[in-house]
Design a protein around this motif. Structure first.
Motif, PDB file in Angstrom:
ATOM      1  N   ASN A  30       0.815  -1.210   0.000  1.00 40.65           N
ATOM      2  CA  ASN A  30       0.000   0.000   0.000  1.00 40.65           C
ATOM      3  C   ASN A  30       0.854   1.267   0.000  1.00 40.65           C
ATOM      4  N   ARG A 129     -15.383  -1.669 -13.664  1.00 37.85           N
ATOM      5  CA  ARG A 129     -15.233  -2.500 -12.466  1.00 37.85           C
ATOM      6  C   ARG A 129     -15.454  -3.967 -12.821  1.00 37.85           C
ATOM      7  N   ASP A 139     -17.078  -9.638  -2.243  1.00 40.22           N
ATOM      8  CA  ASP A 139     -16.155  -8.509  -2.342  1.00 40.22           C
ATOM      9  C   ASP A 139     -14.776  -8.938  -1.857  1.00 40.22           C
ATOM     10  N   ASN A 140     -13.753  -8.455  -2.522  1.00 39.79           N
ATOM     11  CA  ASN A 140     -12.360  -8.730  -2.140  1.00 39.79           C
ATOM     12  C   ASN A 140     -12.058 -10.226  -2.010  1.00 39.79           C
ATOM     13  N   TYR A 143      -8.394 -11.493  -0.986  1.00 38.20           N
ATOM     14  CA  TYR A 143      -8.025 -11.420   0.423  1.00 38.20           C
ATOM     15  C   TYR A 143      -8.702 -12.516   1.229  1.00 38.20           C
ATOM     16  N   LEU A 177      -8.051  -2.870   3.670  1.00 37.10           N
ATOM     17  CA  LEU A 177      -9.202  -2.515   2.836  1.00 37.10           C
ATOM     18  C   LEU A 177      -9.777  -1.154   3.199  1.00 37.10           C
ATOM     19  N   GLU A 180      -7.475   0.867   1.050  1.00 37.51           N
ATOM     20  CA  GLU A 180      -7.429   0.558  -0.376  1.00 37.51           C
ATOM     21  C   GLU A 180      -8.722   0.896  -1.103  1.00 37.51           C
ATOM     22  N   GLU A 181      -9.855   0.504  -0.530  1.00 41.30           N
ATOM     23  CA  GLU A 181     -11.115   0.649  -1.262  1.00 41.30           C
ATOM     24  C   GLU A 181     -11.444   2.100  -1.593  1.00 41.30           C
ATOM     25  N   PRO A 182     -11.405   3.030  -0.632  1.00 41.16           N
ATOM     26  CA  PRO A 182     -11.713   4.414  -1.001  1.00 41.16           C
ATOM     27  C   PRO A 182     -10.685   5.026  -1.936  1.00 41.16           C
ATOM     28  N   THR A 184      -8.838   3.429  -4.260  1.00 45.15           N
ATOM     29  CA  THR A 184      -9.080   2.893  -5.604  1.00 45.15           C
ATOM     30  C   THR A 184     -10.343   3.500  -6.203  1.00 45.15           C
ATOM     31  N   ALA A 185     -11.375   3.655  -5.398  1.00 43.95           N
ATOM     32  CA  ALA A 185     -12.611   4.276  -5.887  1.00 43.95           C
ATOM     33  C   ALA A 185     -12.343   5.692  -6.372  1.00 43.95           C
TER      34      ALA A 185
END
Length: 199
Positions: A30, A129, A139-140, A143, A177, A180-182, A184-185
């Motif tokens: 990250n 996506r 989701d994910n 992982y 996550l 990462e998620e926000p 990447t969004a």
């Protein structure tokens, strides 16, 4: 959780090494990927975002091998639990390993190589996506597939240490996550915004 601690020596060097590698790996990829997204220094150094992404992927793969080795050594250096050393537990362990391998491999296939190894942080973006299996059911999945692999491996070794370390794996991924998620969004939001302005 407390009953697991009775089987675990947290000061054992193998256990400490496993904890450190579990915590370090997501932090590493990250931090490096965000630094690359901000500076593009790796892409410039390698002359291509693809080569830079491939170089990061090699280090991630090597670190994952090291993490799995440390995880296994920690289990082998600590006592087994007799109640886990049973056919039912071994069967569950094999099932979890199978599910985990399917989730990890199918995720990699759906994302492609650069998608698997944070290519979007290098400016290598997908058109849309990914929604095909296993992303259509979970989701994910990479992982959670990895977590299932570690849990299955721990059960096959009847290892309380492995179970405790698997909890740490899951918690580490959950924290990763959150970042990462926000992020990447936001990358894809900026892409969509740029495409909208050009049109």
């Amino acid at each position: 959780m407390t009953w697991l601690l009775g089987y675990v020596d947290p000061l054992d060097s193998s256990f400490v090494a496993a904890v450190l590698t579990i915590a370090f790996n997501p932090l590493y990829w990250n931090v490096v990927a965000r630094w690359e997204h901000k500076t593009r220094k790796l892409s410039r150094a390698f002359g291509s975002p693809y080569l830079a992404c491939y170089s990061l992927s090699i280090t991630i793969l090597l670190l994952n091998v090291l993490r799995s080795h440390c995880f296994t050594q920690a289990m082998l250096s600590q006592p087994k639990m007799e109640s886990l050393d049973a056919p039912a537990a071994r069967c569950l362990g094999l099932t979890l390993l199978g599910v985990g391998i399917v989730l990890v491999l199918s995720s990699s296939f759906a994302l492609g190589f650069t998608g698997t190894f944070l290519g979007d942080y290098f400016g290598i973006l997908k058109e849309a996506r990914v929604t095909v299996f296993p992303f259509s059911v979970l989701d994910n999945p990479m992982y959670w597939g990895s977590t299932a692999n570690y849990l299955g491996w721990a059960l096959l070794h009847a290892s309380p240490t492995g179970l405790l370390l698997t909890v740490l794996v899951a918690l580490t991924y959950m924290v990763a996550l959150l970042y990462e998620e926000p992020f990447t969004a936001e990358i894809y939001r900026q892409k969509a915004s740029g495409a909208h302005k050009r049109s």
